[in-house]
Scaffold this active site. Structure first.
Site, PDB file in Angstrom:
ATOM      1  N   SER A 110      19.566 -67.799 166.585  1.00 37.41           N
ATOM      2  CA  SER A 110      18.829 -67.071 165.843  1.00 37.41           C
ATOM      3  C   SER A 110      18.816 -65.484 166.745  1.00 37.41           C
ATOM      4  CB  SER A 110      17.275 -67.575 165.718  1.00 37.41           C
ATOM      5  OG  SER A 110      16.374 -66.596 165.437  1.00 37.41           O
ATOM      6  N   TYR A 162       9.424 -70.982 169.190  1.00 33.53           N
ATOM      7  CA  TYR A 162      10.529 -70.771 168.245  1.00 33.53           C
ATOM      8  C   TYR A 162      11.790 -70.230 169.242  1.00 33.53           C
ATOM      9  CZ  TYR A 162      13.950 -70.123 164.639  1.00 33.53           C
ATOM     10  OH  TYR A 162      15.257 -69.878 163.854  1.00 33.53           O
TER      11      TYR A 162
HETATM   12  N1  LIG Z   1      16.714 -68.711 157.567  1.00 29.87           N
HETATM   13  C1  LIG Z   1      16.848 -67.779 158.575  1.00 29.87           C
HETATM   14  O1  LIG Z   1      16.133 -66.753 158.633  1.00 29.87           O
HETATM   15  C2  LIG Z   1      17.533 -68.250 160.069  1.00 29.87           C
HETATM   16  C3  LIG Z   1      17.515 -67.260 161.109  1.00 29.87           C
HETATM   17  C4  LIG Z   1      17.924 -67.536 162.222  1.00 29.87           C
HETATM   18  C5  LIG Z   1      18.214 -68.900 162.360  1.00 29.87           C
HETATM   19  N2  LIG Z   1      18.039 -69.776 161.557  1.00 29.87           N
HETATM   20  C6  LIG Z   1      18.746 -71.250 161.982  1.00 29.87           C
HETATM   21  O2  LIG Z   1      19.368 -71.808 160.785  1.00 29.87           O
HETATM   22  C7  LIG Z   1      19.260 -73.229 160.975  1.00 29.87           C
HETATM   23  C8  LIG Z   1      19.303 -73.764 159.484  1.00 29.87           C
HETATM   24  O3  LIG Z   1      17.821 -73.361 159.093  1.00 29.87           O
HETATM   25  P1  LIG Z   1      17.663 -72.512 157.430  1.00 29.87           P
HETATM   26  O4  LIG Z   1      17.321 -71.221 157.662  1.00 29.87           O
HETATM   27  O5  LIG Z   1      18.793 -72.976 156.692  1.00 29.87           O
HETATM   28  O6  LIG Z   1      16.461 -73.660 157.101  1.00 29.87           O
HETATM   29  P2  LIG Z   1      16.038 -74.813 156.185  1.00 29.87           P
HETATM   30  O7  LIG Z   1      16.566 -74.451 154.650  1.00 29.87           O
HETATM   31  O8  LIG Z   1      14.625 -75.160 156.370  1.00 29.87           O
HETATM   32  O9  LIG Z   1      17.095 -75.910 157.032  1.00 29.87           O
HETATM   33  C9  LIG Z   1      16.599 -76.792 157.779  1.00 29.87           C
HETATM   34  C10 LIG Z   1      17.738 -77.976 157.802  1.00 29.87           C
HETATM   35  O10 LIG Z   1      17.435 -78.665 158.978  1.00 29.87           O
HETATM   36  C11 LIG Z   1      17.200 -79.855 158.696  1.00 29.87           C
HETATM   37  N3  LIG Z   1      16.251 -80.588 159.515  1.00 29.87           N
HETATM   38  C12 LIG Z   1      15.021 -80.495 160.041  1.00 29.87           C
HETATM   39  N4  LIG Z   1      14.459 -81.227 160.868  1.00 29.87           N
HETATM   40  C13 LIG Z   1      15.648 -82.235 161.074  1.00 29.87           C
HETATM   41  C14 LIG Z   1      15.714 -83.301 161.707  1.00 29.87           C
HETATM   42  N5  LIG Z   1      14.666 -83.958 162.710  1.00 29.87           N
HETATM   43  N6  LIG Z   1      16.839 -84.305 161.549  1.00 29.87           N
HETATM   44  C15 LIG Z   1      17.825 -83.626 160.843  1.00 29.87           C
HETATM   45  N7  LIG Z   1      17.635 -82.777 160.234  1.00 29.87           N
HETATM   46  C16 LIG Z   1      16.738 -81.776 160.342  1.00 29.87           C
HETATM   47  C17 LIG Z   1      16.524 -79.985 157.196  1.00 29.87           C
HETATM   48  O11 LIG Z   1      16.775 -81.134 156.538  1.00 29.87           O
HETATM   49  P3  LIG Z   1      15.748 -82.362 156.234  1.00 29.87           P
HETATM   50  O12 LIG Z   1      14.295 -81.665 156.140  1.00 29.87           O
HETATM   51  O13 LIG Z   1      16.369 -83.056 155.114  1.00 29.87           O
HETATM   52  O14 LIG Z   1      16.001 -83.221 157.633  1.00 29.87           O
HETATM   53  C18 LIG Z   1      17.179 -78.741 156.744  1.00 29.87           C
HETATM   54  O15 LIG Z   1      18.448 -79.308 156.133  1.00 29.87           O
HETATM   55  C19 LIG Z   1      18.075 -73.418 161.772  1.00 29.87           C
HETATM   56  O16 LIG Z   1      18.595 -73.922 163.082  1.00 29.87           O
HETATM   57  C20 LIG Z   1      17.368 -72.314 161.903  1.00 29.87           C
HETATM   58  O17 LIG Z   1      16.551 -72.145 163.335  1.00 29.87           O
HETATM   59  C21 LIG Z   1      17.682 -69.822 160.245  1.00 29.87           C
END
Ligand SMILES: NC(=O)c1ccc[n+]([C@@H]2O[C@H](COP(=O)([O-])OP(=O)(O)OC[C@H]3O[C@@H](n4cnc5c(N)ncnc54)[C@H](OP(=O)(O)O)[C@@H]3O)[C@@H](O)[C@H]2O)c1
Length: 247
Positions: free
Chosen positions: A145, A158
């Protein structure tokens, strides 16, 4: 959507594929003709995605996965190995972001963040590293991130988890000569990430912060670009920010 079969389809394991960046990445890579093994806890969502993509001719296997348990990651690696005899790429994407000021003392949420965002990445590496070492080939992609480079109020834990992912990625890169290591560093992206924030002040601050969010396909394309490089080219970090975001 048209399936574009690449010359060199890869066996790819992707965590956190049930929403947001993971879901968009699963679609994008599967439609390029790669073999996808997708995991998350919400299996019903993964099965729906599997059905949709298989109907297009894509090769997708959905598996129930909790990245806080090493056995789950070992199981998905074993399945890919059983089917193909190799694992080319692991994408450690699963992550959570329940932001709050430290003074709120949401200790259980700190623990959860460290378990999923840090231990989950380490467990993914532990499950796949011996396989890739034996193959003398492989690619580990960790999703960090912009919070891996700087810290904001309410995001200390975080950001600490994402600084750790950056440190782990660079350590892994230095320790391996045949395995590529890429850190994908998103800015604000549309997803469900902020939906689980329980602290009111952090939730309100995020609404303004996330106003200019990019669609998750922007990150999926960056991941696909890193994967498409030849084995000798190790693309170590890609930062994907909305043009309109100062962060
Ligand atoms: N969106 C942003 O602005 C942003 C920015 C920087 C970095 N990121 C990073 O991008 C990545 C994806 O996030 P996203 O933004 O796409 O958010 P999201 O829509 O909330 O997706 C998160 C994913 O992680 C899974 N997850 C959570 N806990 C888990 C566990 N214990 N075991 C297996 N899977 C798990 C969730 O699936 P289940 O709940 O079904 O398990 C979901 O598929 C993360 O690492 C996040 O920190 C996102």
């Amino acid at each position: 959507m048209k399936l574009t079969v690449l010359g060199d389809p890869k066996v790819i394991i992707l965590t956190g594929a049930s929403s947001g960046i993971g879901e968009a990445t699963a679609r994008y890579l599967a439609r390029q003709g790669h073999f996808l093994y997708i995991g998350a806890r919400r299996l019903e969502r993964l099965l729906k995605l599997q059905t949709e993509l298989r109907a297009e001719g894509c090769k997708v296997v959905a598996m129930d996965l909790d990245v806080t348990r090493l056995e789950g990651l070992q199981r998905i690696v074993a399945k890919a190995l059983d089917d193909h005899g190799r694992v080319d790429v692991l994408i450690n994407n699963a992550g959570i972001m329940p932001l709050s000021p430290l003074s709120a003392l949401k200790v259980a949420e700190w623990d959860q963040m460290l378990d999923v965002n840090v231990r989950g990445v380490l467990y993914g590496i532990a499950a796949v590293l011996p396989v890739m070492q034996q193959q003398e080939q492989g690619h580990i992609i960790n999703i960090a991130s912009v919070g891996a480079h700087r810290v904001w109020p309410s995001s200390a834990v975080y950001c600490a988890s994402k600084f750790a992912v950056r440190a782990i990625s660079d350590g892994l890169r230095q320790e391996t000569e045949t395995i590529r290591v890429t850190l994908i560093t998103p800015g604000v992206i549309e997803s469900e990430l902020a939906d689980h924030i329980t602290d009111e002040s952090a939730r309100l601050a995020m609404q303004e912060f996330r106003r200019v969010a990019l669609p998750p396909e922007a990150v999926a394309q960056a991941i696909a670009y890193a994967i498409a490089q030849p084995d000798s080219v190790d693309l170590n970090e890609i930062i994907v920010r909305p043009t309109a975001s100062p962060h």
